[in-house]
Each structure stands twice: as structure tokens, then as C-alpha cells.
Motif scaffolding. Sequence first.
Motif, PDB file in Angstrom:
ATOM      1  N   SER A  98       0.834  -1.203   0.000  1.00 36.78           N
ATOM      2  CA  SER A  98       0.000   0.000   0.000  1.00 36.78           C
ATOM      3  C   SER A  98       0.865   1.248   0.000  1.00 36.78           C
ATOM      4  O   SER A  98       0.576   2.219  -0.709  1.00 36.78           O
ATOM      5  CB  SER A  98      -0.926  -0.011   1.218  1.00 36.78           C
ATOM      6  OG  SER A  98      -1.812  -1.106   1.180  1.00 36.78           O
ATOM      7  N   ALA A 138       2.524   1.765  -3.470  1.00 38.79           N
ATOM      8  CA  ALA A 138       1.549   2.243  -4.452  1.00 38.79           C
ATOM      9  C   ALA A 138       1.190   3.703  -4.196  1.00 38.79           C
ATOM     10  O   ALA A 138       1.074   4.503  -5.128  1.00 38.79           O
ATOM     11  CB  ALA A 138       0.296   1.377  -4.404  1.00 38.79           C
ATOM     12  N   GLN A 153       1.646   6.833  -6.773  1.00 41.85           N
ATOM     13  CA  GLN A 153       0.481   7.638  -7.151  1.00 41.85           C
ATOM     14  C   GLN A 153       0.689   9.114  -6.818  1.00 41.85           C
ATOM     15  O   GLN A 153       0.394  10.001  -7.623  1.00 41.85           O
ATOM     16  CB  GLN A 153      -0.764   7.112  -6.440  1.00 41.85           C
ATOM     17  CG  GLN A 153      -2.038   7.894  -6.735  1.00 41.85           C
ATOM     18  CD  GLN A 153      -2.510   8.682  -5.522  1.00 41.85           C
ATOM     19  OE1 GLN A 153      -2.413   8.224  -4.385  1.00 41.85           O
ATOM     20  NE2 GLN A 153      -3.024   9.868  -5.756  1.00 41.85           N
ATOM     21  N   SER A 205     -13.888  -2.282  -5.935  1.00 42.04           N
ATOM     22  CA  SER A 205     -12.917  -3.028  -5.138  1.00 42.04           C
ATOM     23  C   SER A 205     -13.586  -4.107  -4.317  1.00 42.04           C
ATOM     24  O   SER A 205     -13.025  -5.183  -4.094  1.00 42.04           O
ATOM     25  CB  SER A 205     -12.151  -2.068  -4.212  1.00 42.04           C
ATOM     26  OG  SER A 205     -11.401  -1.128  -4.946  1.00 42.04           O
ATOM     27  N   ARG A 231      -6.731  -5.299  -4.714  1.00 47.44           N
ATOM     28  CA  ARG A 231      -5.426  -5.414  -5.358  1.00 47.44           C
ATOM     29  C   ARG A 231      -5.531  -5.285  -6.877  1.00 47.44           C
ATOM     30  O   ARG A 231      -4.696  -4.634  -7.519  1.00 47.44           O
ATOM     31  CB  ARG A 231      -4.794  -6.762  -5.008  1.00 47.44           C
ATOM     32  CG  ARG A 231      -4.133  -6.798  -3.650  1.00 47.44           C
ATOM     33  CD  ARG A 231      -3.708  -8.194  -3.258  1.00 47.44           C
ATOM     34  NE  ARG A 231      -4.318  -8.552  -1.980  1.00 47.44           N
ATOM     35  CZ  ARG A 231      -4.501  -9.790  -1.571  1.00 47.44           C
ATOM     36  NH1 ARG A 231      -4.141 -10.803  -2.333  1.00 47.44           N
ATOM     37  NH2 ARG A 231      -5.060 -10.029  -0.398  1.00 47.44           N
ATOM     38  N   LEU A 245      -6.106  -1.629  -7.667  1.00 42.38           N
ATOM     39  CA  LEU A 245      -4.889  -0.848  -7.447  1.00 42.38           C
ATOM     40  C   LEU A 245      -3.899  -1.052  -8.587  1.00 42.38           C
ATOM     41  O   LEU A 245      -3.320  -0.088  -9.111  1.00 42.38           O
ATOM     42  CB  LEU A 245      -4.272  -1.254  -6.105  1.00 42.38           C
ATOM     43  CG  LEU A 245      -3.003  -0.523  -5.661  1.00 42.38           C
ATOM     44  CD1 LEU A 245      -3.003  -0.355  -4.142  1.00 42.38           C
ATOM     45  CD2 LEU A 245      -1.751  -1.313  -6.073  1.00 42.38           C
ATOM     46  N   VAL A 304      -5.852   3.921  -7.465  1.00 39.96           N
ATOM     47  CA  VAL A 304      -4.766   3.577  -6.547  1.00 39.96           C
ATOM     48  C   VAL A 304      -5.059   4.083  -5.135  1.00 39.96           C
ATOM     49  O   VAL A 304      -4.837   3.381  -4.144  1.00 39.96           O
ATOM     50  CB  VAL A 304      -3.424   4.155  -7.047  1.00 39.96           C
ATOM     51  CG1 VAL A 304      -2.309   3.881  -6.040  1.00 39.96           C
ATOM     52  CG2 VAL A 304      -3.067   3.577  -8.407  1.00 39.96           C
ATOM     53  N   PRO A 315      -7.804   1.898  -2.622  1.00 42.35           N
ATOM     54  CA  PRO A 315      -7.315   0.594  -2.143  1.00 42.35           C
ATOM     55  C   PRO A 315      -6.049   0.712  -1.288  1.00 42.35           C
ATOM     56  O   PRO A 315      -5.881  -0.044  -0.337  1.00 42.35           O
ATOM     57  CB  PRO A 315      -7.037  -0.176  -3.440  1.00 42.35           C
ATOM     58  CG  PRO A 315      -7.884   0.475  -4.476  1.00 42.35           C
ATOM     59  CD  PRO A 315      -7.904   1.925  -4.097  1.00 42.35           C
ATOM     60  N   ALA A 316      -5.161   1.663  -1.631  1.00 42.49           N
ATOM     61  CA  ALA A 316      -3.932   1.812  -0.851  1.00 42.49           C
ATOM     62  C   ALA A 316      -4.244   2.276   0.571  1.00 42.49           C
ATOM     63  O   ALA A 316      -3.698   1.747   1.549  1.00 42.49           O
ATOM     64  CB  ALA A 316      -2.989   2.801  -1.538  1.00 42.49           C
ATOM     65  N   SER A 344       3.883  -4.121  -5.982  1.00 41.32           N
ATOM     66  CA  SER A 344       2.604  -4.661  -5.518  1.00 41.32           C
ATOM     67  C   SER A 344       2.569  -6.189  -5.545  1.00 41.32           C
ATOM     68  O   SER A 344       1.628  -6.793  -5.047  1.00 41.32           O
ATOM     69  CB  SER A 344       1.456  -4.107  -6.369  1.00 41.32           C
ATOM     70  OG  SER A 344       1.454  -4.667  -7.675  1.00 41.32           O
TER      71      SER A 344
END
Length: 460
Positions: free
Chosen positions: A266, A269, A273, A321, A327, A330, A374, A377-378, A439
Motif C-alpha cells: 500500500s 503504491a 500515485q 474493489s 489489489r 490498485l 490507486v 485501495p492503498a 505490488s
Amino acid sequence: MAPAAGSTPRAAARYTLLSVTVLGTMCNNVVNVPLRSIADDFGEPLSATVLCVSAFVLALAIAMPVTGWLGDRIGQKQTLVLSLVLMLVAQALAALSPNLPVLVALRGVQGLACSAIPPMVMGLLGAYYPLRRLEVMGAWAAANGVGQAIGPPVGGLVSDAFGWRAIFVLIAGCCVVVLTATWLLVPSVPHRRSPLDVRGAVLLTAGVGLVLVSVTTISQRASTQAAVAGIASGAVLLLGYGAVSRGRESAMIPLPVLLESRFLRSAAAAFGQMFCLGAALVALPLFFTGPLQMSVAVAGLLFFALPAVMAVAAPVVSRVSQVHGPRKVLRTGLVVLVAGNAVTGVLAAGGTDTPTTVALTAMLFVLGAGMACVQTPAAAGASSSPAGAYGAALGLFSMVRFSGSGMAAAWVALVYPSGHMLLLFGGCAVLAALAFAASFLGPEPQPMVTSELTRTSGLG
């Protein structure tokens, strides 16, 4: 204690916390569009004025683990109130800045004040909605998107109409409103009495600070040798934090918490981002007001597209999600960022005519969609990992996020004056590709709890 499920007090607290998030995010980018106006007013080069962005993000990122730990010590609501008081004072003083160094310093104080907002808000929302993290983090991501969306146009419009100093007067007024609402409407939640880990706090903060400041000095054409030495020294201090924290339950952030795969993925990512977002937030407004010869106000309104897409897409991303897994969403977002930044670099390097303007505007929508895929979910992954129980760890996650933004501002200051737009956005594509590769590192974490998520559609 946390408010009862579905209660009106909890709803009021939720909207207050999301409003605080909007304000904090807006403070980050509200001066990006008027940078040329600030440079002209003070008679400074544009590359020096970019420090108004870098100083905010550097202070924000460096202080986050400590302010997260402070929330563990004195309470998350109390820490949030103190940060808003400091923000109010710094905004009012920034409106009176006599020169660029003072403004840069006050932007640093603003970043310090804002450093408490992400970990405190994430922690409080997680306490109110422990079984609905994807959903509530979707709302949090949308609030971030709203702040990113309104910052550039507000900065451009207010600067054009009343001058750039009026921006800080406006934000100071907003601080009064959210500070009052936070004091009255946000309930306190139980907090862990984390021990005072002086060695850990000094090593972690100083290590990150040295790395980020050294990267920034490179962008200002300072001594490369000194910058490299600073980066190396920062890395040594971070290794020192790992050494003194190993095997210690009383560490500021226990190492097993940080090495869990969901948290690491996370964080990586989020860094990629935010690097892409930070570069776009600084470089594209400069490109619009420079080579494309737009007014500050028009550039701010046009740039509204990218963060607006992030805000609108965030709730959709949280629902997708839940169905397909965070995942997959993301990783899809990171792939979009790789391709989107590569195309943006080609377009910006290709010319300054009307078709280029239209194409770059379209790319704002693409980049915004990738970032939205991104961000939610992160954030949900970090808050649902074992690290989510530690304010300092959530602060570290937010620090990693905004370190990406700070390094992006330094990257823009280094590359943009040369006009190599393909190199600038190509670097963003490389960072997104590295985040995508990260990831897949480590063992697959346990699936997030979704039973409550799939039964509900609102935030209570």
C-alpha cells in the motif's frame, strides 16, 4: 468511546472530518497555479518559488510519524484541534509575508500543521467504522479529490481577482469554521498510551528529513556532492531506526508492523500515485500558463478536471474493489498511470497548439481515473493492516504518500526549466511502473473483511 452505529453524532463527526481533509488537501495545492504571480511580486525566479510547494510537502511528510504518535499519546481529536489552531495562525501570517523566504518558511509551518490531518482523520474514521474500511476510505479519498479539485481553481480565481495574499486570508477563515466544528462535533476515541521513543522518533524524522531536503536541494542547483551526502546520511539514520527498533515492542512503530506485506504494498503504491499527482499538479499549471499562454484563472479552471475525476471516481472505486478485490483495482490504476504519463509527456513535448491543449485536457481525465484507482485501495490496505492500530504507523504511511509529492515537486523544479517534458513525465511513468512491480512483492496478505461492506451502501 466511539459513537453508536448509525447515530447522528457519528454522521456529524464523519462530515466534519471529511471537511477537514478537504481543507488540508486544498492547502497543499492552492498556490500551485499562482506561482508565477508570486515570483513576479517578489522578483524571484520561478524555480525558487516552487519552494512554496516543496516546503509545505517536506514539513508535512517529515512530521507525520511524530504527529501520528502524538495522537496515540494525547488523543486523535486533541491532536487534530491543535493542528488546526497552528494552521490558522500560519495562514494569517502568510498573507503578510514581506518576502519569499518568509513565505516559504510559513508554508513549512502550514505543512507541519497539516501533517496531523491524514493520520488523525484516518484513525478516527477507522474507529467509527471498523468493518467498513474500503467504503469509508473511499469517502476519505473522495474528500482528498475534492480538495485537489478546488485548490487550483480557487487559487487561480482568488489570485486574479484579489492577489495571491487573499488566498491565505480565505483559508484562514475556513480554518476557523472547521476548527469550531471539530471541537464541537467530533467525539474523542480511546487511544493507546504509546511510550516516548525518543531515539526512534529522532532517527526516523531526521532520516526522512535529510533525504527529502537533499533531494530538494538538487532541484535548486545546489551542491550535488552535499546533496548526495545528505541522502546517504539520511539512509544511515533510517537503517539506525531499524536497528534500535528491532525486537522492541515499545518502539515508536514495531518493525513487524511495518514489514507486513499489505502495508508495504500500500505504501509503495501510494508513493507512486502521489509522485505522479505531485508532478502533474506543479508541471501542468506551469505549462498551461507558460507555453500554452493561458491566464491563471483559466488554467486553474481547466486543471479542475484531474482532481475532480479523482473525487467523483473514489466511491465507484470502493464499490468495484468490493466486487473484484482491491489489489486488482490498485494494479489497474498503476498501469493506467504508466501509460497516461508516457502519453502526457509525448503530447507536451509535441507542441503548443490547440490540439495539444485539447489532448492534454483529455489526459487529465485519464490520469485522474488512474490515481483514483490507486488511492482508495492503498488507504484501505494500510488502515486494515496491523499498522492501522498505530497512529505513528498511519503517520508513516501518510509520510510515504506525501514524500512522493515532495520528490515530485523537486523533480519538476529540476527538469521543467530545461523544457524536457517527455523526460519529466517519463520519470513519472517509471515510478508508477516500479510501484506496480512492488505490488507483487512479499507473501499474499489475508483478504480484507468485506461482509459488512457488501451489505451496506452508505456511511451510516
